[in-house]
Enzyme design. Sequence first.
Site, mmCIF file in Angstrom:
data_model
loop_
_atom_site.group_PDB
_atom_site.id
_atom_site.type_symbol
_atom_site.label_atom_id
_atom_site.label_comp_id
_atom_site.label_asym_id
_atom_site.label_seq_id
_atom_site.Cartn_x
_atom_site.Cartn_y
_atom_site.Cartn_z
ATOM 1 N N ASP A 156 41.819 -17.154 -13.391
ATOM 2 C CA ASP A 156 42.305 -17.241 -14.811
ATOM 3 C C ASP A 156 41.859 -18.619 -15.139
ATOM 4 O O ASP A 156 40.800 -19.024 -14.729
ATOM 5 C CB ASP A 156 43.691 -17.096 -14.997
ATOM 6 C CG ASP A 156 44.761 -17.849 -13.823
ATOM 7 O OD1 ASP A 156 44.160 -19.225 -13.749
ATOM 8 O OD2 ASP A 156 45.634 -17.551 -13.516
ATOM 9 N N SER A 157 42.620 -19.326 -16.032
ATOM 10 C CA SER A 157 42.135 -20.509 -16.621
ATOM 11 C C SER A 157 42.023 -21.645 -15.184
ATOM 12 O O SER A 157 41.066 -22.763 -15.559
ATOM 13 C CB SER A 157 43.112 -21.299 -17.558
ATOM 14 O OG SER A 157 44.478 -21.066 -16.817
ATOM 15 N N LEU A 158 42.929 -21.638 -14.349
ATOM 16 C CA LEU A 158 42.744 -22.560 -13.161
ATOM 17 C C LEU A 158 41.519 -22.426 -12.692
ATOM 18 O O LEU A 158 40.886 -23.570 -12.158
ATOM 19 C CB LEU A 158 43.864 -22.407 -12.484
ATOM 20 C CG LEU A 158 45.154 -22.816 -13.017
ATOM 21 C CD1 LEU A 158 46.440 -22.153 -12.090
ATOM 22 C CD2 LEU A 158 45.506 -24.173 -13.333
#
Length: 366
Positions: A156-158
Amino acid sequence: MPWLRLLVASAVSTVLVGTAAVTTVAAPERRGVQDGVHGVHTAGRVKDAGDVLQYSWPGVYFEGRIRGTGVGVVLDDPAADYDVQVDGVTVATLVTPGRTTHWVRGLREGVHTVRLVKRNDTPWSTSAFGGFVAAPGGAVLAKPAARSRQIEFIGDSLTAGYGNLSASRDCDGEQLGRTTNADVSYGALTARKLRADYQINAYSGQGMVRNYNGGSPEVNYRTFYDRALLNVPGDVWQNPGTWRPRLVVVHLGTNDFSTPVNPGEPWTDESLAAAYRSAYSGFLATLRERYGPATTILAAGTGPFAGHVEHVVQERTAAGDRGVRYWPLDTTGLDHTGCHWHYSARDHRLLADRLTAFLADLPIRW
């Protein structure tokens, strides 16, 4: 705690870095499109649209070789940012360049390597690359050889590098776009340490079964995983047969569990955990079927979903899949000073070091 503070946010300019002269012109050149697209190396999920290659995922990169004193980069992208690198040095950052041929001039006469990399995640838009163009008197040369190692990063965004260059945790959408750089994410850094080609198939805000704060419940990460073009429903990436990663790293679960279940969502804490474990197991089975028994699948667990991931890995191992491993992602010492409490660039470097060290003890069949 960072777990409760992770948020998901959903003018053309050029920044010059280095000594080469850089200019931008408005229209792609047909000769460059025809010659360039077939003279580039990429490991990303791209779709051949004839004159251009289309793509959506963050971190997609294109590498080429030219002879001469300048190189043009043919792009059509109103949404994403890019770094242009020549001979391993970033010479320009292109901010939402639109339809253009961007020129890097003033290079010494000779052979140069050129690399274009998409910095941020723009899943609502389709990006298009038309190739590299040599300056008059020069030539586009045979593309660089593919690396023998391949790694796929799923997350995801990480994993996308969300806001990792930000000097503040408080970011608006404009700041988020400018400070996200997948090329300095832990995935890209790990791949470079291991001299591997890579894909960063990361989608901010998406979870295995539940998205951030329960948003867009009709979809989740698995809805999009098979696509090349994220904003095209039903799109399916056609693997050209050259993408055969021997390592796949899965880092999904932050969005499923980082916020409490809201009233009106179809979950209890118990049913969400059960659905997550079931979907995670099925997703690993899909990866195993796709890539075969020689591929190591590394499932990362941290925070509130660590135990669920470890449980799934143990079940698959007991069922005979010895190629699935659990990575207890160690967040000790991370500052989470990226946008909205995401990993900073320093955090990504630390994680790349930790991941590389962990991989050194695995019997990966490179």
